[in-house]
Design a protein around this motif. Structure first.
Motif, PDB file in Angstrom:
ATOM      1  N   PRO A   1      -8.063  57.090   7.642  1.00  0.00           N
ATOM      2  CA  PRO A   1      -6.859  57.760   8.150  1.00  0.00           C
ATOM      3  C   PRO A   1      -6.080  58.346   6.968  1.00  0.00           C
ATOM      4  CG  PRO A   1      -7.055  55.554   9.059  1.00  0.00           C
ATOM      5  CD  PRO A   1      -8.091  55.679   8.004  1.00  0.00           C
ATOM      6  N   PHE A   2      -5.502  59.496   7.137  1.00  0.00           N
ATOM      7  CA  PHE A   2      -4.785  60.147   6.051  1.00  0.00           C
ATOM      8  C   PHE A   2      -3.533  59.380   5.642  1.00  0.00           C
ATOM      9  CE2 PHE A   2      -7.090  63.573   8.272  1.00  0.00           C
ATOM     10  CZ  PHE A   2      -7.965  63.904   7.254  1.00  0.00           C
ATOM     11  N   SER A   3      -3.064  58.495   6.498  1.00  0.00           N
ATOM     12  CA  SER A   3      -1.877  57.706   6.186  1.00  0.00           C
ATOM     13  C   SER A   3      -2.206  56.445   5.384  1.00  0.00           C
ATOM     14  CB  SER A   3      -1.171  57.314   7.485  1.00  0.00           C
ATOM     15  OG  SER A   3      -2.056  56.537   8.288  1.00  0.00           O
ATOM     16  N   THR A   4      -3.480  56.161   5.155  1.00  0.00           N
ATOM     17  CA  THR A   4      -3.877  54.956   4.431  1.00  0.00           C
ATOM     18  C   THR A   4      -3.407  55.031   2.986  1.00  0.00           C
ATOM     19  OG1 THR A   4      -5.849  54.780   5.789  1.00  0.00           O
ATOM     20  CG2 THR A   4      -5.834  53.513   3.762  1.00  0.00           C
ATOM     21  N   THR A   5      -2.844  53.922   2.498  1.00  0.00           N
ATOM     22  CA  THR A   5      -2.411  53.858   1.103  1.00  0.00           C
ATOM     23  C   THR A   5      -3.487  53.172   0.268  1.00  0.00           C
ATOM     24  OG1 THR A   5      -1.323  51.720   1.365  1.00  0.00           O
ATOM     25  CG2 THR A   5       0.012  53.689   1.780  1.00  0.00           C
ATOM     26  N   GLN A   6      -3.432  53.395  -1.021  1.00  0.00           N
ATOM     27  CA  GLN A   6      -4.386  52.792  -1.933  1.00  0.00           C
ATOM     28  C   GLN A   6      -4.254  51.267  -1.911  1.00  0.00           C
ATOM     29  OE1 GLN A   6      -4.178  55.084  -5.549  1.00  0.00           O
ATOM     30  NE2 GLN A   6      -6.065  54.213  -6.309  1.00  0.00           N
ATOM     31  N   GLU A   7      -3.034  50.785  -1.846  1.00  0.00           N
ATOM     32  CA  GLU A   7      -2.788  49.343  -1.837  1.00  0.00           C
ATOM     33  C   GLU A   7      -3.392  48.694  -0.589  1.00  0.00           C
ATOM     34  OE1 GLU A   7      -0.240  51.653  -2.277  1.00  0.00           O
ATOM     35  OE2 GLU A   7      -0.292  51.444  -4.460  1.00  0.00           O
ATOM     36  N   GLN A   8      -3.202  49.331   0.564  1.00  0.00           N
ATOM     37  CA  GLN A   8      -3.737  48.802   1.820  1.00  0.00           C
ATOM     38  C   GLN A   8      -5.260  48.770   1.790  1.00  0.00           C
ATOM     39  OE1 GLN A   8      -2.032  47.491   4.496  1.00  0.00           O
ATOM     40  NE2 GLN A   8      -4.056  46.922   5.242  1.00  0.00           N
ATOM     41  N   LEU A   9      -5.848  49.842   1.290  1.00  0.00           N
ATOM     42  CA  LEU A   9      -7.305  49.932   1.225  1.00  0.00           C
ATOM     43  C   LEU A   9      -7.868  48.868   0.280  1.00  0.00           C
ATOM     44  CD1 LEU A   9      -9.541  51.709   2.405  1.00  0.00           C
ATOM     45  CD2 LEU A   9      -9.422  53.075   0.327  1.00  0.00           C
ATOM     46  N   LYS A  10      -7.225  48.697  -0.857  1.00  0.00           N
ATOM     47  CA  LYS A  10      -7.693  47.691  -1.819  1.00  0.00           C
ATOM     48  C   LYS A  10      -7.597  46.298  -1.215  1.00  0.00           C
ATOM     49  CE  LYS A  10      -7.475  46.328  -6.607  1.00  0.00           C
ATOM     50  NZ  LYS A  10      -7.071  46.718  -7.952  1.00  0.00           N
ATOM     51  N   LYS A  11      -6.502  46.035  -0.507  1.00  0.00           N
ATOM     52  CA  LYS A  11      -6.317  44.729   0.130  1.00  0.00           C
ATOM     53  C   LYS A  11      -7.422  44.474   1.154  1.00  0.00           C
ATOM     54  CE  LYS A  11      -3.182  42.368   3.217  1.00  0.00           C
ATOM     55  NZ  LYS A  11      -2.199  42.646   4.241  1.00  0.00           N
ATOM     56  N   ASP A  12      -7.736  45.486   1.961  1.00  0.00           N
ATOM     57  CA  ASP A  12      -8.741  45.325   3.010  1.00  0.00           C
ATOM     58  C   ASP A  12     -10.150  45.151   2.429  1.00  0.00           C
ATOM     59  OD1 ASP A  12      -6.778  45.482   4.919  1.00  0.00           O
ATOM     60  OD2 ASP A  12      -7.104  47.605   5.342  1.00  0.00           O
ATOM     61  N   PHE A  13     -10.490  45.890   1.385  1.00  0.00           N
ATOM     62  CA  PHE A  13     -11.834  45.799   0.826  1.00  0.00           C
ATOM     63  C   PHE A  13     -11.995  44.641  -0.154  1.00  0.00           C
ATOM     64  CE2 PHE A  13     -12.494  49.849   2.833  1.00  0.00           C
ATOM     65  CZ  PHE A  13     -13.852  49.837   3.126  1.00  0.00           C
ATOM     66  N   THR A  14     -10.895  44.039  -0.586  1.00  0.00           N
ATOM     67  CA  THR A  14     -10.990  42.849  -1.433  1.00  0.00           C
ATOM     68  C   THR A  14     -11.564  41.680  -0.628  1.00  0.00           C
ATOM     69  OG1 THR A  14      -9.149  43.629  -2.774  1.00  0.00           O
ATOM     70  CG2 THR A  14      -9.657  41.312  -2.943  1.00  0.00           C
ATOM     71  N   GLU A  15     -11.492  41.755   0.702  1.00  0.00           N
ATOM     72  CA  GLU A  15     -12.106  40.730   1.550  1.00  0.00           C
ATOM     73  C   GLU A  15     -13.620  40.684   1.335  1.00  0.00           C
ATOM     74  OE1 GLU A  15     -10.987  41.526   5.587  1.00  0.00           O
ATOM     75  OE2 GLU A  15      -8.846  41.398   5.151  1.00  0.00           O
ATOM     76  N   CYS A  16     -14.213  41.802   0.924  1.00  0.00           N
ATOM     77  CA  CYS A  16     -15.661  41.851   0.670  1.00  0.00           C
ATOM     78  C   CYS A  16     -16.015  41.244  -0.681  1.00  0.00           C
ATOM     79  CB  CYS A  16     -16.144  43.296   0.689  1.00  0.00           C
ATOM     80  SG  CYS A  16     -15.824  44.126   2.242  1.00  0.00           S
ATOM     81  N   GLY A  17     -15.146  41.417  -1.646  1.00  0.00           N
ATOM     82  CA  GLY A  17     -15.379  40.930  -3.000  1.00  0.00           C
ATOM     83  C   GLY A  17     -14.356  41.549  -3.938  1.00  0.00           C
ATOM     84  N   GLU A  18     -14.426  41.153  -5.213  1.00  0.00           N
ATOM     85  CA  GLU A  18     -13.461  41.648  -6.194  1.00  0.00           C
ATOM     86  C   GLU A  18     -13.636  43.144  -6.415  1.00  0.00           C
ATOM     87  OE1 GLU A  18     -12.307  41.238 -10.906  1.00  0.00           O
ATOM     88  OE2 GLU A  18     -13.741  39.826 -10.045  1.00  0.00           O
TER      89      GLU A  18
END
Length: 156
Positions: free
Chosen positions: A79-96
């Motif tokens: 989504p164009f409204s996604t922030t870098q911080e939100q994306l990093k938080k969500d993908f950190t669930e996969c790994g560092e």
């Protein structure tokens, strides 16, 4: 109605003018080379010390692109409204997450894509499982950064 063709007389005049201009750059280049050579020769004569300059060390090309990109994924359909911080938080669930790059358009808004680099292969593999999932109302496309997929097959 008048013809816009160039008459033979005009064509000859244009060719003569072009020929007169053409040697000038070549002559200038020759003069520059001669001047550079003369300067080099002068520099060689001015050396009073007997030391020879050591040749510059040769640069070796180190191929690190594959190592860095081996753990990098491409995420599209964000989504164009996604922030870098939100994306990093969500993908950190996969790994560092070691690096996250989210390109923006001229107005500073997200382009809907991101490149995420993980510290481990396990993190990368876990993130690849998000391919096809819904995220913020859009369907994610997740693949290794170097893989281009089926794009470009064309009509046929």
């Amino acid at each position: 109605w008048t013809s816009r063709r160039t008459t033979p007389k005009k064509a000859a005049a244009k060719a003569k003018a072009a020929a007169a201009e053409a040697p000038a750059p070549a002559k200038a280049a020759k003069e520059a080379k001669a001047k550079a050579k003369a300067t080099k020769d002068d520099d060689d004569d001015d050396d009073d010390d007997d030391e020879e300059e050591a040749p510059a060390p040769k640069k070796t090309k180190i191929d690190v692109g594959d190592d860095r990109d081996a753990l990098k994924i491409f995420v599209g359909g964000l989504p164009f409204s996604t922030t870098q911080e939100q994306l990093k938080k969500d993908f950190t669930e996969c790994g560092e997450v070691t690096d996250l790059h989210m390109p923006k358009n001229e107005e500073g808004q997200s382009r809907g894509i991101a490149f995420i680099t993980f510290a481990t292969q396990e993190g990368l593999e876990a993130a690849l499982k998000y391919d096809g999932d819904e995220y913020g109302g859009r369907t994610l496309k997740v693949n290794k950064a170097g893989d281009r997929g089926e794009k470009g097959k064309g009509k046929g």
